[in-house]
Design a protein around this motif. Structure first.
Motif, PDB file in Angstrom:
ATOM      1  N   ARG A  17      50.351  92.055 -49.679  1.00  0.00           N
ATOM      2  CA  ARG A  17      51.208  91.754 -48.528  1.00  0.00           C
ATOM      3  C   ARG A  17      51.544  90.263 -48.477  1.00  0.00           C
ATOM      4  NH1 ARG A  17      48.067  93.451 -45.046  1.00  0.00           N
ATOM      5  NH2 ARG A  17      47.181  91.483 -44.298  1.00  0.00           N
ATOM      6  N   ASN A  18      50.529  89.436 -48.631  1.00  0.00           N
ATOM      7  CA  ASN A  18      50.749  87.989 -48.607  1.00  0.00           C
ATOM      8  C   ASN A  18      51.616  87.534 -49.774  1.00  0.00           C
ATOM      9  OD1 ASN A  18      48.900  86.167 -46.569  1.00  0.00           O
ATOM     10  ND2 ASN A  18      48.024  88.194 -46.891  1.00  0.00           N
ATOM     11  N   ALA A  19      51.415  88.152 -50.942  1.00  0.00           N
ATOM     12  CA  ALA A  19      52.202  87.772 -52.108  1.00  0.00           C
ATOM     13  C   ALA A  19      53.672  88.125 -51.913  1.00  0.00           C
ATOM     14  CB  ALA A  19      51.650  88.451 -53.350  1.00  0.00           C
ATOM     15  N   ARG A  20      53.941  89.318 -51.399  1.00  0.00           N
ATOM     16  CA  ARG A  20      55.331  89.712 -51.135  1.00  0.00           C
ATOM     17  C   ARG A  20      55.991  88.752 -50.152  1.00  0.00           C
ATOM     18  NH1 ARG A  20      52.903  94.781 -50.496  1.00  0.00           N
ATOM     19  NH2 ARG A  20      53.239  94.670 -48.240  1.00  0.00           N
ATOM     20  N   GLN A  21      55.272  88.398 -49.114  1.00  0.00           N
ATOM     21  CA  GLN A  21      55.821  87.489 -48.115  1.00  0.00           C
ATOM     22  C   GLN A  21      56.095  86.117 -48.711  1.00  0.00           C
ATOM     23  OE1 GLN A  21      52.766  87.722 -45.120  1.00  0.00           O
ATOM     24  NE2 GLN A  21      53.592  89.601 -44.202  1.00  0.00           N
ATOM     25  N   ALA A  22      55.189  85.655 -49.574  1.00  0.00           N
ATOM     26  CA  ALA A  22      55.373  84.349 -50.209  1.00  0.00           C
ATOM     27  C   ALA A  22      56.611  84.350 -51.103  1.00  0.00           C
ATOM     28  CB  ALA A  22      54.128  83.980 -51.014  1.00  0.00           C
ATOM     29  N   ILE A  23      56.781  85.405 -51.901  1.00  0.00           N
ATOM     30  CA  ILE A  23      57.967  85.499 -52.757  1.00  0.00           C
ATOM     31  C   ILE A  23      59.228  85.515 -51.896  1.00  0.00           C
ATOM     32  CG2 ILE A  23      59.251  87.030 -54.307  1.00  0.00           C
ATOM     33  CD1 ILE A  23      57.041  85.495 -55.710  1.00  0.00           C
ATOM     34  N   GLY A  24      59.192  86.235 -50.793  1.00  0.00           N
ATOM     35  CA  GLY A  24      60.337  86.296 -49.893  1.00  0.00           C
ATOM     36  C   GLY A  24      60.699  84.957 -49.291  1.00  0.00           C
ATOM     37  N   ARG A  25      59.706  84.079 -49.115  1.00  0.00           N
ATOM     38  CA  ARG A  25      59.947  82.735 -48.575  1.00  0.00           C
ATOM     39  C   ARG A  25      60.395  81.757 -49.653  1.00  0.00           C
ATOM     40  NH1 ARG A  25      54.742  83.595 -46.315  1.00  0.00           N
ATOM     41  NH2 ARG A  25      53.895  82.073 -47.807  1.00  0.00           N
ATOM     42  N   GLY A  26      60.347  82.172 -50.904  1.00  0.00           N
ATOM     43  CA  GLY A  26      60.678  81.254 -51.982  1.00  0.00           C
ATOM     44  C   GLY A  26      59.495  80.456 -52.477  1.00  0.00           C
ATOM     45  N   ASP A  27      58.281  80.897 -52.120  1.00  0.00           N
ATOM     46  CA  ASP A  27      57.066  80.211 -52.556  1.00  0.00           C
ATOM     47  C   ASP A  27      56.584  80.763 -53.891  1.00  0.00           C
ATOM     48  OD1 ASP A  27      56.978  78.549 -50.337  1.00  0.00           O
ATOM     49  OD2 ASP A  27      55.693  79.915 -49.187  1.00  0.00           O
ATOM     50  N   LEU A  28      55.562  80.115 -54.440  1.00  0.00           N
ATOM     51  CA  LEU A  28      54.967  80.527 -55.703  1.00  0.00           C
ATOM     52  C   LEU A  28      53.702  81.331 -55.466  1.00  0.00           C
ATOM     53  CD1 LEU A  28      55.191  77.193 -57.759  1.00  0.00           C
ATOM     54  CD2 LEU A  28      56.933  78.983 -57.472  1.00  0.00           C
ATOM     55  N   ILE A  29      53.418  82.246 -56.384  1.00  0.00           N
ATOM     56  CA  ILE A  29      52.158  82.976 -56.353  1.00  0.00           C
ATOM     57  C   ILE A  29      51.570  82.992 -57.768  1.00  0.00           C
ATOM     58  CG2 ILE A  29      52.895  84.455 -54.430  1.00  0.00           C
ATOM     59  CD1 ILE A  29      53.319  86.722 -56.466  1.00  0.00           C
ATOM     60  N   VAL A  30      50.271  83.166 -57.866  1.00  0.00           N
ATOM     61  CA  VAL A  30      49.612  83.368 -59.156  1.00  0.00           C
ATOM     62  C   VAL A  30      49.199  84.827 -59.240  1.00  0.00           C
ATOM     63  CG1 VAL A  30      47.430  82.965 -60.381  1.00  0.00           C
ATOM     64  CG2 VAL A  30      48.877  81.038 -59.728  1.00  0.00           C
ATOM     65  N   ILE A  31      49.495  85.446 -60.399  1.00  0.00           N
ATOM     66  CA  ILE A  31      49.245  86.873 -60.576  1.00  0.00           C
ATOM     67  C   ILE A  31      48.528  87.132 -61.900  1.00  0.00           C
ATOM     68  CG2 ILE A  31      51.191  87.649 -59.164  1.00  0.00           C
ATOM     69  CD1 ILE A  31      52.810  88.006 -61.738  1.00  0.00           C
ATOM     70  N   PRO A  32      47.701  88.179 -61.930  1.00  0.00           N
ATOM     71  CA  PRO A  32      47.100  88.577 -63.201  1.00  0.00           C
ATOM     72  C   PRO A  32      48.095  89.398 -64.007  1.00  0.00           C
ATOM     73  CG  PRO A  32      46.362  90.043 -61.462  1.00  0.00           C
ATOM     74  CD  PRO A  32      47.249  89.015 -60.803  1.00  0.00           C
ATOM     75  N   THR A  33      48.127  89.183 -65.306  1.00  0.00           N
ATOM     76  CA  THR A  33      48.908  90.060 -66.181  1.00  0.00           C
ATOM     77  C   THR A  33      47.990  90.533 -67.302  1.00  0.00           C
ATOM     78  OG1 THR A  33      49.763  88.545 -67.893  1.00  0.00           O
ATOM     79  CG2 THR A  33      50.878  88.513 -65.753  1.00  0.00           C
ATOM     80  N   ASP A  34      48.524  91.338 -68.184  1.00  0.00           N
ATOM     81  CA  ASP A  34      47.736  91.860 -69.290  1.00  0.00           C
ATOM     82  C   ASP A  34      47.516  90.832 -70.392  1.00  0.00           C
ATOM     83  OD1 ASP A  34      50.534  92.162 -69.416  1.00  0.00           O
ATOM     84  OD2 ASP A  34      50.387  93.433 -71.175  1.00  0.00           O
ATOM     85  N   THR A  35      48.175  89.678 -70.311  1.00  0.00           N
ATOM     86  CA  THR A  35      47.978  88.619 -71.307  1.00  0.00           C
ATOM     87  C   THR A  35      47.154  87.493 -70.686  1.00  0.00           C
ATOM     88  OG1 THR A  35      50.152  87.692 -70.727  1.00  0.00           O
ATOM     89  CG2 THR A  35      50.051  89.215 -72.601  1.00  0.00           C
ATOM     90  N   VAL A  36      47.815  86.578 -69.978  1.00  0.00           N
ATOM     91  CA  VAL A  36      47.125  85.513 -69.247  1.00  0.00           C
ATOM     92  C   VAL A  36      47.637  85.517 -67.809  1.00  0.00           C
ATOM     93  CG1 VAL A  36      46.767  84.100 -71.307  1.00  0.00           C
ATOM     94  CG2 VAL A  36      48.861  83.803 -69.955  1.00  0.00           C
ATOM     95  N   TYR A  37      47.020  84.703 -66.959  1.00  0.00           N
ATOM     96  CA  TYR A  37      47.506  84.606 -65.583  1.00  0.00           C
ATOM     97  C   TYR A  37      48.853  83.889 -65.561  1.00  0.00           C
ATOM     98  CZ  TYR A  37      43.522  86.526 -63.110  1.00  0.00           C
ATOM     99  OH  TYR A  37      42.579  87.394 -62.595  1.00  0.00           O
TER     100      TYR A  37
END
Length: 234
Positions: free
Chosen positions: A18-38
């Motif tokens: 929820r917080n990540a979606r809201q941050a993206i909507g505001r134009g902010d950055l988020i850090v996410i896990p992926t299958d390779t690196v963060y």
């Protein structure tokens, strides 16, 4: 201090998403896990957010970030065309650790940097990142590190380098292998002239998908190895 969510805990996962979606909507950055690196992610269609991503990494516009997508079908909306050999790569390696560079769809209204009319696209693997992409749409994502430093293999690593420039950190343990995606350039399959013969796929960066695996799918369409080192991307 920016909020930090351990997505291995279901309650934290829900709050973090929820917080990540809201941050993206505001134009902010988020850090996410992926299958390779963060990865550090921004709304791909917000020039301000993309510039914020480049600034956070200490990276210039001459190093535009790749775009992560949540489904194979989205590639056709972002790329000018998807040649049959590229479709073979998608079927073989997506979701997974292969980033494919193609001419971008001319109708797209975005600014990822100095792309020369191309876009680098990948469909990653992993519950957290795919659920997020399903809700946000395409995200501009680069490895969660300062330029010149090793790619983050944990959210804590990313936090130490990026700090409060990131609004939300989503953690999901350590990266499986800490190896970034392989990047291939398939633009010549689209842009070759009628008299130039068939184009080839060139490896821009070696990563989790090996040259041998690519050759099994592409055969002679894979150009002889020409390694070009780039700053790590997820």
């Amino acid at each position: 201090m920016s909020p930090f969510f351990d997505c291995r805990d279901e309650a934290q996962l829900l709050a973090g998403m929820r917080n990540a979606r809201q941050a993206i909507g505001r134009g902010d950055l988020i850090v996410i896990p992926t299958d390779t690196v963060y990865g550090v992610a921004a709304d791909a269609f917000s020039p301000t957010a993309v510039q914020r991503l480049l600034d956070a990494k200490g990276r210039g516009r001459d190093q535009p970030p790749p775009v992560l997508i949540g489904s194979k079908e989205t590639l056709t909306a972002l790329a000018e065309s998807v040649p049959e050999p590229v479709q073979r790569l998608v079927d073989a390696f997506w979701p997974g650790g292969l980033t494919i560079v193609l001419p971008a769809q001319p109708s797209l209204v975005w600014d990822l940097g100095e792309t020369q009319g191309t876009v680098a696209v990948r469909m990653p693997e992993g519950r957290v990142v795919l659920e997020l992409l399903a809700e946000t749409g395409p995200l501009a994502v680069s490895s969660a590190n300062l330029t010149g430093r090793d790619a983050a293999i944990s959210a804590l690593d990313a936090e130490k380098m990026l700090g409060d420039s990131v609004a939300v950190y989503l953690a999901d343990g350590m990266s499986a292998n800490g190896i970034a995606s392989t990047i291939v350039d398939a633009t010549s399959l689209v842009r070759r002239g009628a008299d130039d013969g068939e184009g080839v796929v060139r490896i821009l960066r070696h990563g989790v998908v090996t040259r041998e695996q690519l050759h099994e799918v592409l055969g002679e369409l894979l150009e002889p190895e020409q390694q070009q080192e780039q700053d790590g991307d997820s």
